[in-house]
Design a protein around this motif. Structure first.
Motif, PDB file in Angstrom:
ATOM      1  N   UNK A 157       0.812  -1.205   0.000  1.00  0.00           N
ATOM      2  CA  UNK A 157       0.000   0.000   0.000  1.00  0.00           C
ATOM      3  C   UNK A 157       0.852   1.264   0.000  1.00  0.00           C
ATOM      4  N   UNK A 158       2.105   1.143   0.437  1.00  0.00           N
ATOM      5  CA  UNK A 158       2.952   2.313   0.516  1.00  0.00           C
ATOM      6  C   UNK A 158       2.828   3.045   1.831  1.00  0.00           C
ATOM      7  N   UNK A 197       9.037  -0.808   2.915  1.00  0.00           N
ATOM      8  CA  UNK A 197       9.866  -0.468   1.746  1.00  0.00           C
ATOM      9  C   UNK A 197       9.056   0.129   0.596  1.00  0.00           C
ATOM     10  N   UNK A 198       7.805  -0.347   0.419  1.00  0.00           N
ATOM     11  CA  UNK A 198       7.012   0.151  -0.695  1.00  0.00           C
ATOM     12  C   UNK A 198       6.807   1.652  -0.629  1.00  0.00           C
ATOM     13  N   UNK A 199       6.773   2.193   0.581  1.00  0.00           N
ATOM     14  CA  UNK A 199       6.561   3.623   0.753  1.00  0.00           C
ATOM     15  C   UNK A 199       7.670   4.430   0.091  1.00  0.00           C
ATOM     16  N   UNK A 222       2.289  14.681   0.280  1.00  0.00           N
ATOM     17  CA  UNK A 222       0.841  14.953   0.278  1.00  0.00           C
ATOM     18  C   UNK A 222       0.092  13.939  -0.582  1.00  0.00           C
ATOM     19  N   UNK A 223       0.728  13.547  -1.694  1.00  0.00           N
ATOM     20  CA  UNK A 223       0.087  12.543  -2.528  1.00  0.00           C
ATOM     21  C   UNK A 223      -0.045  11.231  -1.768  1.00  0.00           C
ATOM     22  N   UNK A 224       0.998  10.877  -1.009  1.00  0.00           N
ATOM     23  CA  UNK A 224       0.925   9.662  -0.188  1.00  0.00           C
ATOM     24  C   UNK A 224      -0.205   9.753   0.822  1.00  0.00           C
TER      25      UNK A 224
END
Lengths: 109, 942
Positions: free
Chosen positions: B380-381, B386-388, B507-509
């Motif tokens: 999902x980030x 790590x995906x973040x 902000x996008x995250x």
């Protein structure tokens, strides 16, 4: 001589093709044999007809025949035998399995 | 060299496992693991190179004329992929050991897996792009085996077929693209291609090249519109999915994008095609993933989406975007492999993958649940996973790229939307499975998996966390070296920190996380809407429709052109040849007769021609009386022999004569089992039609012969005549051509002969025939007219003479064999003479008598002959000459009484001996087999 040779090849091909179009295995094999003769003669004649030329290299030879078509035809003869043998045995096998020696599954030409 | 061995190790392991797969089953996991470790160990000494900025290249010339070398390359990118392939491969091997059930064929599974691993390894370590393509195709083939592992299931078979069709078609496009690329760059080595980026981009063929290569990459990486094979490949066992769809198969496509990045990127075409496809795939995958009810289906579409993300990053084309792409390749591999494994555990322990039924598993599987949560969070980030990190780099890159586009703001908005969906489907994977009420109608009571089944997941999840929390300490070195491999130059500054301040990407995250939560909360009405309006996907339907149209077309063509009748098909063939031949001849406008002076007709020639024509026509006329026709055809053959003799071809005459004999005996033997007469068949018009066709064919052949014979010609004979003695050491040019100049052809012809004999051997095995007569018993004793076939099958005079002749004939054949190099003769003729001499013994003395005195099984003779011929050829290869180069010299032997003997020896003699053995073996095999049919209980022949 060339005309005679051409005539011979024509007759062989003509007879061979007619036999090939029969509906039994044996004449088809015979036709195949005749066509092979014709094809071998034709291939051989690609080196043109030559009489009295030396086929083997020697000191006093005036000229040589063309060895290339000869080499080709030599193997063609042996392969032709292999093919004839295979086809005739196939015919035997077909007779054993299918009970007949026809090559046709139906359909008028 | 190590690189080659590392690539070969999995292949050898696969062969070993497959060869012994019927013994035991659990040891195979161990064997596969050890193989992987060996490959890793072989690679280990070379690993330091790329970290010091070196590119290791190892090469072995293979087909230099095609630019195809066995060339391998290890740089940062190859290193990263090799480690992922082997590392995750090792975990998958361990996992599969517990996943597969006792009923599964473990040997086949691990053999296929290792095969695939080797192919992937070869793909990422190739320096030559043609070699790369070969491994590329190998991955398609071996993944077919893996996806269809459960062969009994229809969905597995169709899924595998779909994957093979799509990736195979892509491979074909890729072949074209790489050939163009090599042509433009002036070489097929990556070093050449990567250095020629400017030339390639400026070339007029740049666009077709790019499109073809991208077709290859996109089909492999399941990019829109070729994505639909991937969800169908989920019929594979889950360890296969975990391997193929995380780190390997689908990553091959993005690997190719990364590999050719310096050569192809940086143009508007690249950005539009790669970026556009990536964005479309990203959105489509993320959207569809949310609505999947199958656990693996969700993961499949999320994989598609993440691959789109990586593709989009490479499409953006800045060095920093490429770094982010590589980073996401690593991260996606770790979290997706662990998620697939977790899905497999859930499937394994609950018996279902349907998220509408499996709920509330937290109660039974908290440990697996925790592992899955970490991996999902990475997908999902979520920060600290790590995906973040890579996702934030991705967001930042899209923001950067947006300033260059006309409707720039659309890009960050679109990827944020994809992020929203990613959060939602990740959340669903956790909430819907581990919470959300109670399970519905499960067949098993869920429980935690065996200890060791969790270990691979733990390792991967630990990596997700370690990279997510301390990226600079863990992933940074390998990321830097891999990025260097991609860019083939210095790596731009990048900061792998978790906190970058309040940047747009952050902000996008945040929007993605909150939006995802909200979206998931409102999922029920959405699902209902999707249920009602969400149709099936067009791409798969289009594919199916196209495929069935293709099959229908093929069937129509076959039906339209094929008649199950030999006479009809042969008539068409002859007619076709006639029409084409006549059209060609008439079209050229040349006269029939050429200018070559004619040879006068002599009496002998005339007699010969008339005799041959008469014999041929008689064969035709009497063909219904088969025995007579056969004898007449034999006469034709003898007359053909005379022609060869007359026109200076003694070798041919000898061959034709012996073949004629053998063929005649063969056909006689066969005729025994066939009807003796032909009935009149077919209608009169039909026969007239055949006759006309035959006449036309004969006329055409005669005209062609005449046209050729009256024209002068140029022959390549001069070369052979001039080089026969100096090059081949023989005066008989025909024989030297056969055994030396064109020795490879002769070897092939010997093989054909041996194959024909083998085929006959197989066809006659176990054959029982009744003869042409009564139809009972093995063969008739009487002919159709009731006469006995034979009152004395083995006449004494014939038997005695045949035995007397045998040694003479054998001696003759040895003589012919030995002199063949310099005088008419050689292996073919000598072999036929020997065969005839031996067959005569069968005819004269009976099969039983001869059988006792001759070896029964002559098949090995052919084998030895072929081996001898091939080894003779290979010997010259070993000495550094081309295959079948002959060596020759003189051997002087002092012989008592005679004086010195001058023996001329050529290595071609050994070759000719091989030919001789093949001919003897083949001819005897055929005839003895046929003869044996006669010898069966009838009694006449024994």
């Amino acid at each position: 001589m060339e005309a005679l040779f051409a005539l011979v090849i024509g007759v062989l091909i003509g007879s061979g093709v007619y036999l090939l179009l029969r509906r039994r295995t044996f004449p088809v094999v015979l036709g195949l044999t005749l066509v092979s003769y014709a094809v071998n003669l034709f291939l051989f004649a690609m080196g043109r007809l030559q009489v009295g030329r030396a086929p083997v290299i020697s000191a006093g030879a005036a000229g040589y025949t063309d060895p290339v078509p000869q080499a080709l035809v030599l193997t063609a003869i042996v392969i032709g035998f292999a093919m004839t043998a295979f086809v005739i045995v196939l015919a035997l096998r077909a007779r054993a399995l299918l009970g007949g020696d026809g090559v046709d599954d139906g359909g008028e030409p | 060299m190590n690189l080659l061995l590392a690539i070969l190790a999995p292949f050898l392991g696969a062969a070993l496992i497959f060869g012994t797969r019927h013994r035991g089953r659990l040891r195979f996991a161990g064997a596969a693991g050890v193989t992987t470790l060996i490959a890793l160990a072989l690679l280990a000494p070379s690993l330091a190179g790329p970290f010091q900025g070196e590119t290791l290249i190892w090469r072995l010339a293979w087909v230099p004329s095609l630019g195809l070398d066995l060339a391998l390359r290890l740089d940062g990118l190859g290193l990263l992929f090799a480690l992922m392939i082997l590392g995750i491969g090792l975990l998958v091997i361990l996992y599969a050991r517990y996943y597969l059930s006792p009923a599964d064929d473990m040997g086949r599974f691990y053999a296929s897996l290792l095969l695939f691993m080797g192919a992937m390894l070869g793909l990422v370590l190739s320096e030559n792009v043609l070699l790369l393509l070969m491994f590329w195709e190998l991955t398609s083939l071996s993944s077919f085996l893996l996806i269809s592992f459960w062969q009994g299931r229809a969905d597995a078979r169709s899924g595998a077929r779909l994957a093979l069709t799509i990736t195979g078609a892509g491979g074909l496009a890729l072949l074209g693209g790489l050939l163009l690329l090599g042509h433009i760059a002036g070489g097929y080595d990556l070093s050449t291609i990567l250095a020629a980026g400017d030339t390639i981009r400026a070339h007029p063929w740049y666009l077709p090249t790019l499109v073809l290569i991208l077709l290859g990459a996109f089909t492999k990486s399941a990019q829109f519109p070729f994505h639909f094979w991937l969800p169908n490949a989920m019929a594979a066992p889950t360890p296969v999915s975990a391997y193929l769809h995380s780190a390997t198969m689908v990553k091959a496509g993005v690997f190719l994008l990364a590999r050719l990045f310096p050569a192809l990127s940086g143009t508007p075409e690249w950005s539009a095609l790669v970026g556009g496809t990536g964005l479309a795939t990203l959105l489509l995958g993320a959207f569809v993933a949310l609505f999947q009810h199958d656990l693996k289906g969700l993961l499949a579409y999320s994989t598609i989406s993440h691959l789109g993300l990586i593709t989009l990053l490479f499409g953006i084309g800045t060095p920093l975007a490429a770094v982010a792409g590589v980073f996401h390749i690593i991260n996606h591999a770790t979290f997706k492999a662990s998620l697939f494994m977790a899905a497999g555990i859930i499937d394994h322990e609950t018996g279902s993958r349907d998220m509408r039924r499996i709920n509330g598993l937290w109660r039974w599987m908290p440990y697996t649940g925790a592992l899955a949560m970490v991996a999902s969070a990475a997908m999902a980030g979520v920060p600290l996973f790590n995906g973040f990190l890579s996702k934030e780099m991705f967001f930042a890159e899209t923001v950067g790229a947006s300033s260059l586009l006309r409707f720039g703001a659309v890009l960050p908005a679109a990827v944020t939307l994809a992020g929203v969906f990613a959060v939602a489907y990740s959340l669903r994977f956790i909430h819907d499975v581990f919470f959300n009420g109670d399970p519905i109608g499960l067949t098993k009571t869920p429980h935690e998996p065996p200890r060791w089944m969790k270990v691979p997941v733990e390792v991967l999840v630990a990596l997700c966390l370690l990279v997510g929390i301390a990226p600079a300490l863990t992933v940074e070195p390998i990321l830097a070296v891999a990025a260097q491999g991609v860019l083939q130059g210095p790596v731009p500054d990048h900061d792998l920190a978790i906190w970058h301040g309040f940047s747009p990407a952050l902000w996008m995250s945040v929007i993605a996380l909150i939006g995802g939560l909200l979206l998931y909360a409102g999922r029920k009405p959405l699902f209902a809407l999707h249920e009602r309006f969400g149709g099936r996907f067009l791409a798969r339907d289009l594919y199916e429709a196209g495929l069935s149209a293709l099959f229908a077309l093929a069937r129509r063509l076959t039906r339209g052109s094929d008649r199950p009748s030999l006479p009809v098909m042969l008539s068409l063939l002859v007619l076709g040849a006639l029409v084409l031949g006549a059209a060609g001849f008439l079209g050229a406008g040349a006269g029939l007769t050429g200018p070559r002076p004619l040879m006068p007709v002599d009496g002998l020639g005339l007699l010969w021609a008339l005799g041959l024509i008469a014999a041929a026509l008689a064969t035709l006329a009497l063909h219904r009386r088969r025995l007579v026709a056969l004898v007449l055809a034999g006469a034709v053959g003898l007359l053909v022999t005379l022609a060869f003799l007359g026109f200076s071809a003694p070798d041919l005459a000898l061959t034709q004569l012996s073949v004629e004999l053998v063929t005649l005996i063969l056909l006689l033997l066969a005729l025994y089992f066939l009807p003796q007469e032909d009935p009149v068949e077919g209608s009169l018009p039909g026969r007239v039609r055949d006759g006309v066709l035959a006449l036309a064919a004969g006329g055409g052949a005669a005209a062609l012969t005449w046209a050729v014979l009256t024209r002068p010609y140029e022959s390549i004979a001069g070369f052979f005549i001039a080089n026969s003695i100096p090059g081949g050491g023989g005066a008989n040019v025909v024989n030297v051509i056969l055994v030396d100049f064109r020795g490879f052809d002769t070897l092939g012809e010997g093989t054909v002969l041996a194959l024909a004999a083998l085929g006959i051997h197989a066809m006659l095995g176990g054959l029982h025939l009744s003869g042409s007569g009564s139809g009972s018993g093995p063969g008739p004793a009487r002919d159709a007219a009731g006469r006995a076939w034979d009152s004395d099958p083995h006449p004494v005079i014939l038997a005695t003479l045949a035995r007397l002749l045998l040694p003479l004939a054998l001696l003759m054949s040895v003589f012919i064999l030995l002199r063949g190099h310099n005088l008419p003769g050689g292996g073919f003729i000598a072999g036929l003479i020997t065969a005839v001499a031996l067959i005569l013994q069968y005819l004269a003395n009976g099969v039983a008598w001869t059988r006792e005195r001759l070896p029964q099984n002559l098949l090995p003779l052919m084998g030895w002959g072929l081996l001898l011929a091939a080894v003779t050829g290979l010997a010259s290869l070993a000495l550094g000459y081309p295959f079948l180069t002959s060596a020759h010299g003189h051997l002087h032997l002092p012989v008592p009484l005679v004086g010195e003997l001058d023996l001329e020896l050529a290595s071609a003699m050994a070759f000719d001996l091989g030919v001789y053995l093949v001919v003897v073996g083949a001819v005897l095999t055929v005839l003895i087999h046929l003869g044996r049919l006669h010898a069966a209980p009838a009694g006449d022949w024994t």
